[in-house]
Design a protein around this motif. Structure first.
Motif, mmCIF file in Angstrom:
data_model
loop_
_atom_site.group_PDB
_atom_site.id
_atom_site.type_symbol
_atom_site.label_atom_id
_atom_site.label_comp_id
_atom_site.label_asym_id
_atom_site.label_seq_id
_atom_site.Cartn_x
_atom_site.Cartn_y
_atom_site.Cartn_z
ATOM 1 N N UNK A 91 60.148 9.335 -34.418
ATOM 2 C CA UNK A 91 58.827 8.828 -34.038
ATOM 3 C C UNK A 91 58.037 9.842 -33.215
ATOM 4 N N UNK A 92 58.720 10.881 -32.738
ATOM 5 C CA UNK A 92 58.050 11.906 -31.934
ATOM 6 C C UNK A 92 57.821 13.193 -32.735
ATOM 7 N N UNK A 93 57.988 13.132 -34.038
ATOM 8 C CA UNK A 93 57.930 14.340 -34.867
ATOM 9 C C UNK A 93 56.633 15.110 -34.691
ATOM 10 N N UNK A 94 55.512 14.412 -34.554
ATOM 11 C CA UNK A 94 54.214 15.091 -34.491
ATOM 12 C C UNK A 94 53.708 15.282 -33.068
ATOM 13 N N UNK A 95 54.556 14.932 -32.081
ATOM 14 C CA UNK A 95 54.189 15.146 -30.680
ATOM 15 C C UNK A 95 54.454 16.599 -30.290
ATOM 16 N N UNK A 96 53.708 17.077 -29.300
ATOM 17 C CA UNK A 96 53.957 18.438 -28.802
ATOM 18 C C UNK A 96 55.299 18.477 -28.089
ATOM 19 N N UNK B 145 63.943 17.903 -42.357
ATOM 20 C CA UNK B 145 63.722 17.991 -40.917
ATOM 21 C C UNK B 145 63.477 16.606 -40.318
ATOM 22 N N UNK B 146 62.699 15.788 -41.016
ATOM 23 C CA UNK B 146 62.450 14.416 -40.549
ATOM 24 C C UNK B 146 63.762 13.638 -40.512
ATOM 25 N N UNK B 147 64.602 13.827 -41.515
ATOM 26 C CA UNK B 147 65.888 13.148 -41.547
ATOM 27 C C UNK B 147 66.762 13.593 -40.375
ATOM 28 N N UNK C 204 67.094 16.408 -22.167
ATOM 29 C CA UNK C 204 68.058 15.865 -23.112
ATOM 30 C C UNK C 204 67.497 15.747 -24.512
ATOM 31 N N UNK C 205 66.221 15.369 -24.607
ATOM 32 C CA UNK C 205 65.583 15.269 -25.926
ATOM 33 C C UNK C 205 65.429 16.646 -26.565
ATOM 34 N N UNK D 237 54.486 24.144 -30.120
ATOM 35 C CA UNK D 237 54.153 23.423 -31.342
ATOM 36 C C UNK D 237 54.711 22.024 -31.274
ATOM 37 N N UNK D 238 54.739 21.361 -32.400
ATOM 38 C CA UNK D 238 55.238 19.990 -32.440
ATOM 39 C C UNK D 238 56.767 19.975 -32.477
#
Length: 235
Positions: free
Chosen positions: A129-134, A118-120, A141-142, A94-95
């Motif tokens: 900025x990567x919240x909606x990326x898979x 969650x965004x916070x 590390x990320x 998922x994202x």
């Protein structure tokens, strides 16, 4: 935040004929921050898994001073408020945001509020900025940062961090420190394993070391004594 404490007695783990460790008594109190050290293979990860309930000990009992019924319901997704973070955390298909929200229980009315939390959390670890990326686009590390954000939003009473900074650069480690400091201020207890001291272990005021199948309390020069089930003071 309601606080928890963990007490383990006569705790041991064996693999066939090999005794990994035997700990007559172990106490983790509210707002404790413990650095768990020891050579490879001595049982640090195993001890964290036992304390989290993910693994059964060979002998012993673990008592969690549980919070109120309301708090137990809130913590149902995290084993009564005890959260274990693996060195290579599992991520769901998922994202990035989906992974941070996983485990949060909320009503439809609360959906936007939880999403904002969650965004916070992602903002605090530098990944908003990567919240909606898979999730597959992230580096190791990320992913560890996402795992920390996921733990932070659940507001655990106890957070067990197993080599969580091993694959992180200094900036990423510093971001984890910010979230850990916030959790400590709310009453969370931390146990952190690391092969070397760093910004995360500097948060700790106690140090446990597993050596020769025993647990040494270095902060107070205490040695868990197998013979009489009491602490033997080295000083």
């Amino acid at each position: 935040m309601t606080q928890l404490s963990i007490e383990a007695t006569n705790l041991s783990v064996r693999f066939k004929d090999r005794l990994l460790f035997h700990i007559p008594n172990l106490v983790l109190g509210p707002r404790d921050a413990v650095y768990l050290s020891g050579d490879n293979g001595v049982g640090k990860t195993t001890l964290l898994k036992v304390l989290s309930g993910l693994q059964r000990p060979t002998t012993g009992a673990i008592n969690i001073n549980k919070p109120s019924l309301l708090r137990r319901l809130f913590y149902a997704h995290s084993n009564n408020g005890v959260v274990y973070m693996h060195q290579t955390p599992y991520m769901f298909d998922g994202t990035v945001l989906d992974n941070v929200c996983y485990g949060l229980k909320f009503t439809i009315r609360e959906r936007q509020k939880r999403r904002n939390e969650a965004i916070n959390a992602l903002r605090m670890v530098g990944l908003e900025t990567l919240a909606d990326e898979h999730i597959s686009v992230l580096s190791g590390g990320e992913r560890q940062r996402v795992a920390m954000a996921r733990a932070w939003v659940t507001k655990p009473a106890v957070l067990l961090m197993d080599e969580s900074s091993a694959s992180l650069d200094q900036e990423s480690t510093d971001r984890l420190v910010v979230l850990c400091k916030d959790l400590l201020s709310r009453g969370t207890s931390l146990v952190i394993t690391s092969h070397q001291k760093n910004a995360l272990t500097e948060l700790c005021r106690r140090q446990w070391t597993i050596s020769d199948s025993q647990l040494i309390e270095r902060a107070e020069l205490q040695l868990v004594n197998e013979d009489n089930n009491k602490y033997a003071y080295a000083g």
